[in-house]
Write a protein that holds these residues in place. Structure first.
Motif, PDB file in Angstrom:
ATOM      1  N   ALA A 175      -8.143   2.184   4.052  1.00  0.00           N
ATOM      2  CA  ALA A 175      -7.274   3.211   4.627  1.00  0.00           C
ATOM      3  C   ALA A 175      -7.961   3.915   5.779  1.00  0.00           C
ATOM      4  CB  ALA A 175      -6.857   4.223   3.562  1.00  0.00           C
ATOM      5  N   SER A 222      -7.796   7.485   8.243  1.00  0.00           N
ATOM      6  CA  SER A 222      -7.224   8.804   8.498  1.00  0.00           C
ATOM      7  C   SER A 222      -7.694   9.281   9.862  1.00  0.00           C
ATOM      8  CB  SER A 222      -7.595   9.810   7.405  1.00  0.00           C
ATOM      9  OG  SER A 222      -8.952  10.167   7.455  1.00  0.00           O
ATOM     10  N   TYR A 227      -8.955  -2.208  11.551  1.00  0.00           N
ATOM     11  CA  TYR A 227      -8.146  -1.013  11.797  1.00  0.00           C
ATOM     12  C   TYR A 227      -7.887  -0.845  13.283  1.00  0.00           C
ATOM     13  CZ  TYR A 227     -12.608   1.064  13.132  1.00  0.00           C
ATOM     14  OH  TYR A 227     -13.804   1.313  13.750  1.00  0.00           O
ATOM     15  N   GLY A 235       0.825  -1.192   0.000  1.00  0.00           N
ATOM     16  CA  GLY A 235       0.000   0.000   0.000  1.00  0.00           C
ATOM     17  C   GLY A 235       0.863   1.246   0.000  1.00  0.00           C
ATOM     18  N   LEU A 266      -3.787   9.703   4.941  1.00  0.00           N
ATOM     19  CA  LEU A 266      -4.265   8.339   4.835  1.00  0.00           C
ATOM     20  C   LEU A 266      -3.189   7.348   5.215  1.00  0.00           C
ATOM     21  CD1 LEU A 266      -6.301   8.346   1.514  1.00  0.00           C
ATOM     22  CD2 LEU A 266      -7.167   8.129   3.821  1.00  0.00           C
ATOM     23  N   ASN A 267      -3.593   6.356   6.016  1.00  0.00           N
ATOM     24  CA  ASN A 267      -2.732   5.248   6.393  1.00  0.00           C
ATOM     25  C   ASN A 267      -3.319   4.005   5.746  1.00  0.00           C
ATOM     26  OD1 ASN A 267      -1.350   3.182   7.836  1.00  0.00           O
ATOM     27  ND2 ASN A 267      -0.909   4.664   9.442  1.00  0.00           N
ATOM     28  N   PHE A 268      -2.637   3.463   4.762  1.00  0.00           N
ATOM     29  CA  PHE A 268      -3.192   2.379   3.956  1.00  0.00           C
ATOM     30  C   PHE A 268      -2.844   1.002   4.501  1.00  0.00           C
ATOM     31  CE2 PHE A 268      -4.791   4.308   0.039  1.00  0.00           C
ATOM     32  CZ  PHE A 268      -4.236   5.581   0.096  1.00  0.00           C
TER      33      PHE A 268
END
Lengths: 114, 115
Positions: free
Chosen positions: B93, B95, B25, A42, B103-105
């Protein structure tokens, strides 16, 4: 409305050479991001700008990577000197602070270091 | 620490089958957003959906649906009656307010739909 524009789309260089990528965000988008995407992974954030200020560059390898956004619009990401491990896709994104947090991505710049 | 986990690396289905892509998440923020993006072979990331942490309503858009469950920190994505054009890598993702909503994917799930 034009999207996020990046250039070049593809770049092949030899190791130790410099390379630069350019990004033009969507008009009015104050926040600009550079992401690195390795094959099969990613995207990972390199740097985030609010206008011309780099507010998060904690993941940017500062020994060889630099970025600038002088007038708070276009941005340039530079690598000098490039290493074999830098081969990846470099993605630029922008977002509207008045919006919903959605990031709009460019098509990316694919770098191959030989 | 990985904040977004997509445990399925690759999924292969036959056209018209339903398929669910999982996303788990991790965050300490009370205000956050969750996203799904599609990355076709052309490479561009295409926005599919955004949900905020205060809205757990599931959403349906055509053949796509999303199930957000805060109790299990999951935001799963289902494609009904899959089509060959759905073949792509899908990224979940996160955020968070405390990171300026960058964004953290996750690592992505590669979906292959065969005729």
């Amino acid at each position: 409305e034009a999207g996020v524009v990046q250039s070049p789309r593809y770049k092949i260089i030899e190791k130790k050479q410099p390379v630069a990528f350019w990004c033009n965000p969507i008009s009015g988008h104050n926040t600009l991001y550079w992401y690195l995407q390795n094959l099969g992974q990613g995207p990972e954030l390199l740097i985030r700008y609010e206008n011309e200020e780099a507010v998060d560059d904690s993941q940017l390898p500062k020994d060889r990577f630099s970025a600038e956004r002088l007038k708070g619009v276009d941005s340039t990401l530079k690598i000098q000197p490039a290493e074999l491990g830098d081969s990846a896709v470099y993605l630029c994104a922008s977002s509207d602070p008045r919006g919903t947090g959605e990031l709009f991505f460019g098509e990316g710049s694919r770098l191959t270091v030989l | 620490a990985q904040k977004v986990t997509q445990a399925q690396t690759e999924i292969s289905v036959v056209e018209k089958e339903d398929v669910t892509l999982d996303c788990v998440y991790e965050t300490r923020d009370t205000t956050y957003y969750l996203f799904w993006y599609k990355q076709p072979p052309s490479g561009e990331l295409v926005f599919l959906i955004r949900r905020n942490s205060f809205d757990e309503q599931n959403e349906i858009s055509g053949r796509y649906s999303w199930n957000f469950q805060k109790s299990t920190s999951s935001f799963n994505f289902t494609i009904t009656a899959s089509q060959v054009v759905d073949s792509a890598v899908y990224f979940c993702a996160l955020s968070e307010a405390n990171s300026g909503y960058a964004l953290n994917f996750g690592k992505g799930t590669s979906l292959l739909v065969t005729p």
